[in-house]
Design a protein around this motif. Structure first.
Motif, short mmCIF file in Angstrom:
data_model
loop_
_atom_site.label_atom_id
_atom_site.label_comp_id
_atom_site.label_asym_id
_atom_site.label_seq_id
_atom_site.Cartn_x
_atom_site.Cartn_y
_atom_site.Cartn_z
N LEU A 86 0.82 -1.22 0.00
CA LEU A 86 0.00 0.00 0.00
C LEU A 86 0.86 1.27 0.00
O LEU A 86 0.53 2.25 -0.67
CB LEU A 86 -0.95 0.00 1.20
CG LEU A 86 -2.06 -1.05 1.16
CD1 LEU A 86 -2.83 -1.06 2.48
CD2 LEU A 86 -3.00 -0.82 -0.01
N GLY A 87 1.96 1.25 0.74
CA GLY A 87 2.86 2.40 0.76
C GLY A 87 3.48 2.65 -0.60
O GLY A 87 3.56 3.80 -1.07
N THR A 88 3.91 1.59 -1.25
CA THR A 88 4.51 1.72 -2.58
C THR A 88 3.44 2.13 -3.59
O THR A 88 3.69 2.99 -4.45
CB THR A 88 5.17 0.39 -3.00
OG1 THR A 88 6.10 0.00 -1.98
CG2 THR A 88 5.89 0.53 -4.33
N LEU A 89 2.25 1.57 -3.48
CA LEU A 89 1.14 1.94 -4.35
C LEU A 89 0.84 3.43 -4.23
O LEU A 89 0.59 4.11 -5.24
CB LEU A 89 -0.10 1.11 -4.00
CG LEU A 89 -1.33 1.32 -4.86
CD1 LEU A 89 -1.06 0.95 -6.31
CD2 LEU A 89 -2.49 0.48 -4.30
N HIS A 90 0.89 3.96 -3.03
CA HIS A 90 0.66 5.39 -2.82
C HIS A 90 1.67 6.22 -3.61
O HIS A 90 1.30 7.21 -4.26
CB HIS A 90 0.73 5.73 -1.33
CG HIS A 90 0.66 7.19 -1.05
ND1 HIS A 90 -0.52 7.90 -1.11
CD2 HIS A 90 1.62 8.09 -0.72
CE1 HIS A 90 -0.28 9.17 -0.83
NE2 HIS A 90 1.02 9.30 -0.59
N LEU A 91 2.95 5.82 -3.56
CA LEU A 91 3.97 6.55 -4.31
C LEU A 91 3.71 6.47 -5.82
O LEU A 91 3.86 7.45 -6.54
CB LEU A 91 5.36 5.99 -3.98
CG LEU A 91 5.83 6.22 -2.55
CD1 LEU A 91 7.14 5.48 -2.30
CD2 LEU A 91 5.99 7.71 -2.25
N ILE A 92 3.29 5.29 -6.29
CA ILE A 92 2.98 5.11 -7.71
C ILE A 92 1.80 5.99 -8.10
O ILE A 92 1.82 6.66 -9.15
CB ILE A 92 2.71 3.62 -8.02
CG1 ILE A 92 3.99 2.81 -7.84
CG2 ILE A 92 2.15 3.45 -9.44
CD1 ILE A 92 3.79 1.30 -7.84
N GLU A 93 0.77 6.01 -7.27
CA GLU A 93 -0.41 6.85 -7.55
C GLU A 93 -0.07 8.33 -7.55
O GLU A 93 -0.75 9.12 -8.20
CB GLU A 93 -1.51 6.55 -6.53
CG GLU A 93 -2.15 5.19 -6.75
CD GLU A 93 -3.12 4.78 -5.64
OE1 GLU A 93 -3.11 5.42 -4.56
OE2 GLU A 93 -3.85 3.81 -5.86
N LYS A 94 0.98 8.72 -6.86
CA LYS A 94 1.44 10.11 -6.85
C LYS A 94 2.30 10.42 -8.08
O LYS A 94 2.81 11.52 -8.22
CB LYS A 94 2.23 10.43 -5.58
CG LYS A 94 1.38 10.43 -4.34
CD LYS A 94 0.44 11.61 -4.37
CE LYS A 94 -0.38 11.71 -3.12
NZ LYS A 94 -1.38 12.77 -3.19
#
Length: 158
Positions: A72-80
């Motif tokens: 989820l943390g990595t996904l957040h960075l990708i979504e940003k």
């Protein structure tokens, strides 16, 4: 609440506070001493281990799902919008391996590439975070974000 700063002697002093009933309980978020040393204080309960991955643990343990959290943390960075993401975390423990699994799951899901020089394993201190940041800043092709599994490692993006 007490901070040992990875000091075994401080850890033992807090266990002795429990043994002498100067505190009512301890919550450990990391253990520096050998397990046998910690286990010898079992009669002084309550002791709770928080996010410890000790298979031999005989105390209560509260654990987070490291794979999901890292994903989820990595996904957040990708979504940003980040596509060049470094990983800074451990591999010497099950916790560290689970953290990297979640990171790689998100990276693979979005077909992103991670350069090996963007992978930093086993740094957990503020000083290590500073070293990692210096190394990244010296790179020509550097990541735009860092996923880290440690709250002492500086998070950096530009």
């Amino acid at each position: 609440m007490c901070q040992t700063q990875q000091d075994k002697e401080k850890e033992l002093s807090f266990l002795k506070l429990l043994q002498t009933k100067l505190v009512d309980g301890l919550i450990f978020t990391s253990i520096e001493s050998e397990w046998e040393t910690i286990a010898s204080y079992k009669e002084c309960d309550p002791i709770v281990l928080c996010n410890e991955y000790r298979s031999e643990a005989t105390f209560r343990v509260v654990r987070l799902d490291q794979v999901k959290g890292s994903y989820l943390g990595t996904l957040h960075l990708i979504e940003k919008g980040h596509q060049k993401i470094a990983y800074c975390g451990g591999t010497a423990s099950e916790l560290g391996m689970d953290s990297e699994k979640g990171f790689r799951k998100a990276i693979d899901e979005f077909n992103l590439q991670v350069k090996e020089k963007w992978i930093f394993r086993d740094p957990y201190s503020i000083e290590c975070g500073k070293r990692v940041l210096r190394e990244i800043r010296a790179m020509e092709d550097r990541p735009t974000a860092i996923f880290t599994g440690s709250d002492e490692i500086c998070c950096w993006n530009h």
